[in-house]
Design an enzyme around this catalytic site. Structure first.
Site, PDB file in Angstrom:
ATOM      1  N   ASP A  21       0.840  -1.190   0.000  1.00  0.00           N
ATOM      2  CA  ASP A  21       0.000   0.000   0.000  1.00  0.00           C
ATOM      3  C   ASP A  21       0.882   1.250   0.000  1.00  0.00           C
ATOM      4  OD1 ASP A  21      -2.950   0.825   0.508  1.00  0.00           O
ATOM      5  OD2 ASP A  21      -1.831   2.046   1.922  1.00  0.00           O
ATOM      6  N   GLU A  76       0.159  -1.423  -4.967  1.00  0.00           N
ATOM      7  CA  GLU A  76      -1.069  -0.652  -5.148  1.00  0.00           C
ATOM      8  C   GLU A  76      -0.706   0.801  -5.454  1.00  0.00           C
ATOM      9  OE1 GLU A  76      -5.021   0.941  -2.925  1.00  0.00           O
ATOM     10  OE2 GLU A  76      -2.979   1.283  -2.252  1.00  0.00           O
TER      11      GLU A  76
END
Length: 489
Positions: A198, A239
């Site tokens: 992330d 991501e």
């Protein structure tokens, strides 16, 4: 270990039944043959904010959710995917708390980016900051060190508060690399098979750049962390929310990427009753992607869809979504808005609600998702055909809560009986079990208000046909006896 070409579930640790043990029981009872691709458990770690996305550590599970043993148990039956916030860690972590107390004398000082690592004299320069892609007014926070009373400025890309709750990590530091190694070894020990990186786009801080997706340095880090993960049998999923061309660069480097374009494009296809944009998009899209319709944030619009949408047309679609109860998150910086001021970052809603609670439209959307090449993920609210939770939004003041309803065991049991959920589960079984999905995908030319896709492998063949006027959805396939079978979705 290879990612399985089957459907995955995305859920918070407490969103289906309240904790990890109950989640596991529900998975075994209702979904043992549904999520053969795995379970993405959104951050179950002790966290100081952002519903888990400001973790204090990855070595523990928040006791409110259970323990690592619960994660391991789920991992016995399903591939488990978890997040690593590779860019930052919580201000409340023991590492930063030690730094707050001792400053430069802390054993953890090198984990963080004190401003002298960026500017030699430690003094920020406005001209450099003006070039950066900012997620808050300034990319650093000022803290007072307890033992000395001195002020220290450290890099903080994210955070709604000042000083920030999310403290950036220095990925060039050997200490950070050792910490990541410790985290990954712990993941591996507890049956984690996939790790989503992330906020990975923000890890490189380099003067003269936007400090977002800085090339080639980002690839050097990704290659290093990929080697670490691979040595432990773990796959990585970076991501990145940005212009789609950046995603495609990651794909060229061999990484899995997220298809953040598909959710909006499918919505546009069904509401506009036209295959034009979807067919154009699928012509040169990388196949090595994770696909989704809904998630814990919203349907991505800007910057993910930049150059793929006309702002005037997008406004019309957004207005339909608002009429159906959605709310919006907006782009903050003027330079990333469209020339006409269009500034929608994400459309926040339940995907079932934004399709007007129309079972056929919803199943058509899922059928398109499952036929498009990639690993399909289904968010728990979407699995249960959950509706907009406007009450949670009003109560919390947080727009994203509209699609984050926590289902009790009873609510899950009730939802599973609904016709739309039964039909979705049947569709997931077909996607998991029919081997042609491991073959060759084709887009079949047809009328603009229709969709037709096919998959072929050896003697197996299946096709998807959708009438966009009626959302009538039919799958034809060759069964084990070589007979053509028609399946009405």
């Amino acid at each position: 270990m290879a990612v399985k070409n089957k459907v995955q579930l995305i859920t918070y640790p407490d969103s289906m039944g309240g904790d990890l043990k109950t989640l596991h029981e529900l998975l075994k009872k209702h979904f043992s043959d549904i999520f053969k691709g795995g379970i993405h458990i959104l951050p179950p770690f002790p966290s100081s904010g952002d519903r888990g996305f400001a973790p204090l550590t990855y070595l523990e599970i928040d006791p409110a959710f259970g323990s690592w043993e619960d994660v391991s148990a789920i991992g016995e039956s399903f591939d488990v995917l978890v997040d690593l916030m590779v860019n930052h860690i919580s201000r409340q972590s023991k590492y930063f708390q030690d730094f707050l107390e001792k400053g430069r004398q802390s054993e953890y000082v090198d984990l963080f980016i004190t401003l002298d690592k960026i500017w030699e004299d430690g003094q920020p320069v406005d001209e450099d900051i003006s070039k950066m892609f900012l997620r808050r007014p300034l990319p650093y926070s000022t803290f007072q060190i307890t033992n000395t009373g001195e002020e220290e400025k450290v890099w903080t890309t994210f955070g709604k508060t000042d000083p920030s709750e999310q403290i950036d990590l220095d990925i060039h530091s050997e200490q950070v690399k050792a910490l990541f190694r410790q985290f990954f070894e712990n993941f591996s020990k507890h049956n984690v098979k996939i790790v989503r990186l992330d906020a990975v786009g923000y890890i490189i801080k380099k003067l003269g750049t936007s400090c977002f997706f800085v090339e080639p340095e980002i690839y050097e880090f990704l290659d290093w962390i990929n080697e670490l993960a691979s040595s432990l049998g773990i796959e990585l999923l970076p991501e990145v929310h940005s212009h789609y061309s950046i995603q495609y660069k990651l794909a060229e480097h061999g990484f899995w990427i997220y298809d953040f374009i598909l959710p909006y494009t499918i919505l546009d296809t069904l509401i506009g009753q036209s295959n034009e944009k979807l067919y154009q998009y699928l012509e040169n899209r990388p196949a090595k992607q994770f696909t989704m319709l809904d998630c814990h944030d919203g349907i991505p619009v800007k910057p993910d869809m930049d150059e793929l949408i006309d702002p005037k047309e997008a406004r019309k679609l957004v207005d339909v979504c608002l009429e159906r109860g959605a709310n919006l998150s907006l782009i903050l910086s003027d330079e990333h808005k469209s020339e006409d001021g269009f500034d929608v970052h994400q459309i926040r809603c339940s995907y079932y609600s934004v399709l007007n609670h129309d079972d056929d439209a919803y199943l058509a959307a899922r059928a398109i998702q499952f036929f498009v090449p990639g690993i399909p993920q289904v968010y728990y609210v979407g699995l249960l055909a959950g509706e907009n939770d406007t009450e949670a939004v009003e109560k919390s003041g947080e727009g994203r809560e509209i699609n984050r309803h926590n289902f009790t065991v009873e609510e899950v049991e009730d939802a599973v009986q609904k016709s739309v959920v039964q039909r979705l589960m049947q569709l997931i079984r077909f996607r998991n079990e029919y081997d042609a999905f491991n073959g060759e995908f084709s887009i079949v030319p047809c009328a603009q208000d229709e969709i037709m896709f096919t998959w072929k492998k050896d003697t197996l063949w299946c096709s998807l046909f959708i009438n966009l006027k009626s959302n009538h959805t039919v799958i034809k396939y060759i069964d084990d006896n070589g007979q053509e079978v028609e399946y009405l979705v």
